[in-house]
Design a protein around this motif. Structure first.
Motif, PDB file in Angstrom:
ATOM      1  N   GLU A  38       0.713  -1.429   0.038  1.00  0.00           N
ATOM      2  CA  GLU A  38       0.009   0.102  -0.193  1.00  0.00           C
ATOM      3  C   GLU A  38       0.951   1.227  -0.231  1.00  0.00           C
ATOM      4  OE1 GLU A  38      -3.361   0.974   2.726  1.00  0.00           O
ATOM      5  OE2 GLU A  38      -3.846  -1.278   2.504  1.00  0.00           O
ATOM      6  N   LYS A  39       1.628   1.344   0.875  1.00  0.00           N
ATOM      7  CA  LYS A  39       2.502   2.586   1.079  1.00  0.00           C
ATOM      8  C   LYS A  39       3.971   2.563   0.759  1.00  0.00           C
ATOM      9  CE  LYS A  39       2.087   3.665   5.464  1.00  0.00           C
ATOM     10  NZ  LYS A  39       1.906   4.328   6.448  1.00  0.00           N
ATOM     11  N   SER A  42       9.504   3.293   2.465  1.00  0.00           N
ATOM     12  CA  SER A  42      10.223   4.267   3.002  1.00  0.00           C
ATOM     13  C   SER A  42       8.879   4.865   3.960  1.00  0.00           C
ATOM     14  CB  SER A  42      10.796   5.252   2.092  1.00  0.00           C
ATOM     15  OG  SER A  42      11.587   4.812   1.107  1.00  0.00           O
ATOM     16  N   ALA A  43       7.867   4.885   3.289  1.00  0.00           N
ATOM     17  CA  ALA A  43       6.744   5.524   4.246  1.00  0.00           C
ATOM     18  C   ALA A  43       6.355   4.676   5.115  1.00  0.00           C
ATOM     19  CB  ALA A  43       5.585   5.754   3.137  1.00  0.00           C
ATOM     20  N   CYS A 121       1.611  -3.760  -6.347  1.00  0.00           N
ATOM     21  CA  CYS A 121       2.610  -4.971  -6.596  1.00  0.00           C
ATOM     22  C   CYS A 121       3.893  -4.596  -5.794  1.00  0.00           C
ATOM     23  CB  CYS A 121       2.859  -5.139  -8.082  1.00  0.00           C
ATOM     24  SG  CYS A 121       4.269  -6.313  -8.281  1.00  0.00           S
ATOM     25  N   ASN A 125       6.432  -1.378  -6.391  1.00  0.00           N
ATOM     26  CA  ASN A 125       6.295  -0.496  -5.442  1.00  0.00           C
ATOM     27  C   ASN A 125       7.772  -0.528  -5.256  1.00  0.00           C
ATOM     28  OD1 ASN A 125       3.606  -0.060  -5.219  1.00  0.00           O
ATOM     29  ND2 ASN A 125       3.670  -0.441  -3.228  1.00  0.00           N
ATOM     30  N   GLU A 129      10.793   2.695  -5.865  1.00  0.00           N
ATOM     31  CA  GLU A 129      11.654   3.623  -4.820  1.00  0.00           C
ATOM     32  C   GLU A 129      13.089   3.319  -4.632  1.00  0.00           C
ATOM     33  OE1 GLU A 129       9.832   3.388  -0.469  1.00  0.00           O
ATOM     34  OE2 GLU A 129       8.649   1.980  -1.508  1.00  0.00           O
ATOM     35  N   LYS A 190      -3.903   1.580  -9.247  1.00  0.00           N
ATOM     36  CA  LYS A 190      -3.926   2.224  -7.700  1.00  0.00           C
ATOM     37  C   LYS A 190      -4.058   3.775  -7.580  1.00  0.00           C
ATOM     38  CE  LYS A 190      -0.438   1.665  -4.183  1.00  0.00           C
ATOM     39  NZ  LYS A 190       1.053   1.590  -4.308  1.00  0.00           N
TER      40      LYS A 190
ATOM     41  N   GLU B  38      13.919  11.222  -7.750  1.00  0.00           N
ATOM     42  CA  GLU B  38      15.022   9.841  -7.389  1.00  0.00           C
ATOM     43  C   GLU B  38      14.240   8.938  -6.280  1.00  0.00           C
ATOM     44  OE1 GLU B  38      19.175  10.022  -6.611  1.00  0.00           O
ATOM     45  OE2 GLU B  38      19.502  11.690  -8.280  1.00  0.00           O
ATOM     46  N   LYS B  39      13.962   9.758  -5.063  1.00  0.00           N
ATOM     47  CA  LYS B  39      13.683   8.787  -3.893  1.00  0.00           C
ATOM     48  C   LYS B  39      12.124   8.709  -3.557  1.00  0.00           C
ATOM     49  CE  LYS B  39      16.093  10.343  -0.576  1.00  0.00           C
ATOM     50  NZ  LYS B  39      17.203  10.447   0.425  1.00  0.00           N
ATOM     51  N   SER B  42       7.990  10.171   0.577  1.00  0.00           N
ATOM     52  CA  SER B  42       8.186   9.873   1.624  1.00  0.00           C
ATOM     53  C   SER B  42       9.488   9.514   2.427  1.00  0.00           C
ATOM     54  CB  SER B  42       7.414   8.297   1.981  1.00  0.00           C
ATOM     55  OG  SER B  42       6.132   8.573   1.596  1.00  0.00           O
ATOM     56  N   ALA B  43      10.410   9.195   1.299  1.00  0.00           N
ATOM     57  CA  ALA B  43      11.809   8.769   1.563  1.00  0.00           C
ATOM     58  C   ALA B  43      12.444  10.120   1.765  1.00  0.00           C
ATOM     59  CB  ALA B  43      12.220   8.028   0.616  1.00  0.00           C
ATOM     60  N   GLN B 128       2.693   5.918  -7.377  1.00  0.00           N
ATOM     61  CA  GLN B 128       3.141   4.677  -6.568  1.00  0.00           C
ATOM     62  C   GLN B 128       2.963   4.919  -5.417  1.00  0.00           C
ATOM     63  OE1 GLN B 128       5.053   2.239  -9.146  1.00  0.00           O
ATOM     64  NE2 GLN B 128       4.112   0.604  -8.147  1.00  0.00           N
ATOM     65  N   GLU B 129       2.996   6.121  -4.707  1.00  0.00           N
ATOM     66  CA  GLU B 129       3.155   6.164  -2.955  1.00  0.00           C
ATOM     67  C   GLU B 129       1.764   6.581  -2.671  1.00  0.00           C
ATOM     68  OE1 GLU B 129       6.961   8.192  -1.361  1.00  0.00           O
ATOM     69  OE2 GLU B 129       7.162   8.939  -3.505  1.00  0.00           O
ATOM     70  N   GLY B 131      -0.752   5.541  -1.364  1.00  0.00           N
ATOM     71  CA  GLY B 131      -1.193   5.007  -0.233  1.00  0.00           C
ATOM     72  C   GLY B 131      -0.684   5.746   1.096  1.00  0.00           C
ATOM     73  N   ALA B 132       0.522   6.382   1.011  1.00  0.00           N
ATOM     74  CA  ALA B 132       0.978   7.200   2.027  1.00  0.00           C
ATOM     75  C   ALA B 132       1.111   8.489   1.760  1.00  0.00           C
ATOM     76  CB  ALA B 132       2.388   6.697   2.183  1.00  0.00           C
ATOM     77  N   ARG B 138      -4.153  12.680  -5.331  1.00  0.00           N
ATOM     78  CA  ARG B 138      -4.556  11.864  -6.133  1.00  0.00           C
ATOM     79  C   ARG B 138      -5.277  12.345  -7.458  1.00  0.00           C
ATOM     80  NH1 ARG B 138      -5.968   6.731  -5.027  1.00  0.00           N
ATOM     81  NH2 ARG B 138      -6.106   7.284  -2.929  1.00  0.00           N
ATOM     82  N   LYS B 190      14.473   2.445 -14.376  1.00  0.00           N
ATOM     83  CA  LYS B 190      15.148   2.998 -13.457  1.00  0.00           C
ATOM     84  C   LYS B 190      15.687   2.153 -12.608  1.00  0.00           C
ATOM     85  CE  LYS B 190      13.705   6.297  -9.648  1.00  0.00           C
ATOM     86  NZ  LYS B 190      12.273   6.256  -8.877  1.00  0.00           N
TER      87      LYS B 190
END
Lengths: 210, 210
Positions: A38-39, A42-43, A121, A125, A129, A190, B38-39, B42-43, B128-129, B131-132, B138, B190
């Motif tokens: 889901e997240k 890193s998160a 997936c 994901n 990251e 998603k 890059e990251k 959240s990261a 992709q992130e 969820g967080a 969105r 990537k």
DNA sequence: TAAAATATTAGACCGATCGTCTATAAAAAT
DNA sequence: ATTTTTATAGACGATCGGTCTAATATTTTA
């Protein structure tokens, strides 16, 4: 946010009887899988993973060296789970090859729907990251894609042999492309919280083979 | 890890002459863009973004309400930048429509190569992130995809009109599919740190139109 | 069966991160 | 000249993530 499970857990070395079965570790992996799909990595904090299953921190670091090692195990776990799934679907001799692929995709769509398209997936994901992940994850993730690709390649070769797809199809290349695009569709599904991208891609890919 | 830039910055209200041009804010956005592509969101910590350009925290919270507001501005900024790019490439009347698309993709490949395939697409990363991320992202991200899709759709319609692609192509659907798959290819590039997925997808998509 | 080894839980601890807040500085406005 | 505006500077507290040590219970071994 799931409510905490403040169950007191048994301390000390566990009884031998139900040996081999590692309840707590399995719960951690399941919980981690849910949150990470889901997240992302890193998160997600370890505390959240623990809270969901009411496991204290000490247990986590008993079963895993650190978060990275945990992540690595999650990947392996996911990979194994997925390979089984692929063997069952793409290797299902009772269906023509291309129908197997369609069935696999439909299953995946249903699976995502069951979680309101909130979970993606794990491999996708973490791939996205990578910039923030331990370098060792890279090889691991690439290899997972390769095994998936092999499974699909075999299936496509069958389709070719059966004359269902053009005889000059490069099955390896097609399989590579499939997973690349599929991850994109999962990401989009998603984001949009609908099956649309998946459905759309499914039709597109199948069609592109003919 | 880039070395810090301990340049002392001018304090106080800035002179009026070079008004309108907001150096510091622009630097923060550029820096944020680099790190986030890059990251991911959240990261990435605000401190890292600041360190790269030697801007103190006070400035950040002068220009942005908080991290989320910053992220939102990054998306807008990226969207605007990208729309320009698309207008220039996909709208380039001096080239046949499909060649414009090919050119766009090649540019993108070159761009990613310049950063050793370490930077992805901001929209894909944040997608992709989700969820967080704050829910407000969105709609923003979905809308970005939609504007990209429109640009490509128009280009494909031109191709159809010119007879370069089948007359029964659903250009809107094709454009939607393109971006879906393209994000997947960016992700894969990537991960693998090679142009392979992009190149492969580029050929595949163009071919699928014919 | 007592001691040692092992397996597991418990949670204290430290450092990092986020966002706030106050101080300082320089220019513009009055 | 005084006040207001715009911006940098960075200390600070709350919170949280990840590591590590202590405590506890069971098995193994002698």
């Amino acid at each position: 946010m799931r409510s905490a499970t403040p169950l007191k857990r048994r301390r000390g070395r566990p009884p031998k009887d139900q040996a081999g079965f590692n309840q707590t570790k399995a719960e951690l992996i399941r919980s981690g899988m849910e949150v990470l799909t889901e997240k992302g990595y890193s998160a997600t904090g370890i505390d959240e993973i623990l809270r969901r299953v009411g496991v204290p921190k000490g247990s986590f670091y008993h079963y895993f060296k650190n978060k990275d090692a945990f992540g690595s195990e999650l990947i392996s776990n996911y990979a194994k789970f997925f390979e089984h799934k692929l063997d069952k679907s793409l290797g299902n001799r009772s269906l023509p090859p291309l129908q197997r692929l369609s069935a696999f995709m439909q299953e995946a769509i249903d699976g995502m729907a069951r979680h309101q398209f909130k979970r993606g997936c794990l491999v996708g994901n973490l791939g996205q990251e990578m910039g923030a992940l331990p370098e060792s994850f890279r090889r691991q993730l690439i290899e997972v894609f390769e095994t998936w690709q092999q499974r699909l390649e075999a299936c496509l070769e069958e389709a070719k042999a059966a004359g269902d797809i053009s005889s000059d199809t490069d099955c390896k290349e097609s399989a590579y492309l499939f997973w690349t695009g599929w991850e994109g569709a999962v990401l989009r599904a998603k984001l949009e919280r609908t099956p649309n991208a998946l459905q759309s891609y499914a039709d597109f890919f199948i069609n592109s083979l003919k």
